[in-house]
Design a protein around this motif. Structure first.
Motif, PDB file in Angstrom:
ATOM      1  N   LYS A 106      25.885  -5.893  39.456  1.00  0.00           N
ATOM      2  CA  LYS A 106      26.961  -4.917  39.595  1.00  0.00           C
ATOM      3  C   LYS A 106      28.118  -5.266  38.649  1.00  0.00           C
ATOM      4  O   LYS A 106      28.662  -4.404  37.976  1.00  0.00           O
ATOM      5  CB  LYS A 106      27.443  -4.868  41.049  1.00  0.00           C
ATOM      6  N   ARG A 107      28.466  -6.555  38.589  1.00  0.00           N
ATOM      7  CA  ARG A 107      29.528  -7.002  37.705  1.00  0.00           C
ATOM      8  C   ARG A 107      29.186  -6.715  36.248  1.00  0.00           C
ATOM      9  O   ARG A 107      30.008  -6.255  35.485  1.00  0.00           O
ATOM     10  CB  ARG A 107      29.771  -8.504  37.919  1.00  0.00           C
ATOM     11  N   ARG A 109      27.139  -4.324  35.117  1.00  0.00           N
ATOM     12  CA  ARG A 109      27.202  -2.871  34.881  1.00  0.00           C
ATOM     13  C   ARG A 109      28.643  -2.391  34.724  1.00  0.00           C
ATOM     14  O   ARG A 109      28.913  -1.490  33.958  1.00  0.00           O
ATOM     15  CB  ARG A 109      26.519  -2.131  36.032  1.00  0.00           C
ATOM     16  N   SER A 110      29.550  -2.984  35.480  1.00  0.00           N
ATOM     17  CA  SER A 110      30.953  -2.554  35.428  1.00  0.00           C
ATOM     18  C   SER A 110      31.625  -2.940  34.108  1.00  0.00           C
ATOM     19  O   SER A 110      32.630  -2.340  33.742  1.00  0.00           O
ATOM     20  CB  SER A 110      31.739  -3.111  36.609  1.00  0.00           C
ATOM     21  N   LYS A 111      31.062  -3.921  33.400  1.00  0.00           N
ATOM     22  CA  LYS A 111      31.628  -4.344  32.101  1.00  0.00           C
ATOM     23  C   LYS A 111      31.224  -3.410  30.971  1.00  0.00           C
ATOM     24  O   LYS A 111      31.778  -3.495  29.887  1.00  0.00           O
ATOM     25  CB  LYS A 111      31.194  -5.781  31.784  1.00  0.00           C
ATOM     26  N   ARG A 112      30.270  -2.547  31.196  1.00  0.00           N
ATOM     27  CA  ARG A 112      29.794  -1.645  30.129  1.00  0.00           C
ATOM     28  C   ARG A 112      30.769  -0.565  29.833  1.00  0.00           C
ATOM     29  O   ARG A 112      31.546  -0.037  30.406  1.00  0.00           O
ATOM     30  CB  ARG A 112      28.445  -1.016  30.500  1.00  0.00           C
TER      31      ARG A 112
END
Length: 112
Positions: A106-107, A109-112
């Motif tokens: 999840k972390r 994916r959130s950086k994309r």
């Protein structure tokens, strides 16, 4: 080019395949004269031991499994590379895998 077998080396050296195997794995376990005959046969035939077959016969694969949480953190990637280099130098291999947790995925994916 056909691979030379340990049986062919044994035949030329006039010993059993097991004796050839023992002489190649533990040279001190056979006499100097026997070791010289076997080495001469190995050199004449161009025999190259089959590492996979040797490990299968000894029930020791020489493979070390490594599990890390992720490869997205450079410290784990560097650690794996360094460990892999040491294992290769020592005659072993490494197998690696990641165990990415939901939180880590999840972390990422959130950086994309």
């Amino acid at each position: 080019m056909r691979k030379v077998t340990i049986t062919e080396v044994a035949r030329l050296a006039k010993v059993s395949p097991m004796t050839v195997s023992r002489a190649l794995r533990r040279p001190e376990s056979v006499s100097d004269e026997l070791r010289a005959r076997i080495n001469a046969a190995v050199n004449r035939l161009g025999y190259v031991p089959n590492l996979a077959a040797s490990r299968l016969a000894s029930s020791r694969t020489g493979v070390i499994g490594i599990v890390v949480p992720t490869l997205y953190d450079v410290i784990f990637a560097e650690y794996l590379l360094a460990l892999h280099e040491v294992l290769i130098r020592e005659g072993s291999m490494s197998w690696s895998s990641t165990v990415a947790t939901r939180k880590a995925r999840k972390r990422r994916r959130s950086k994309r």
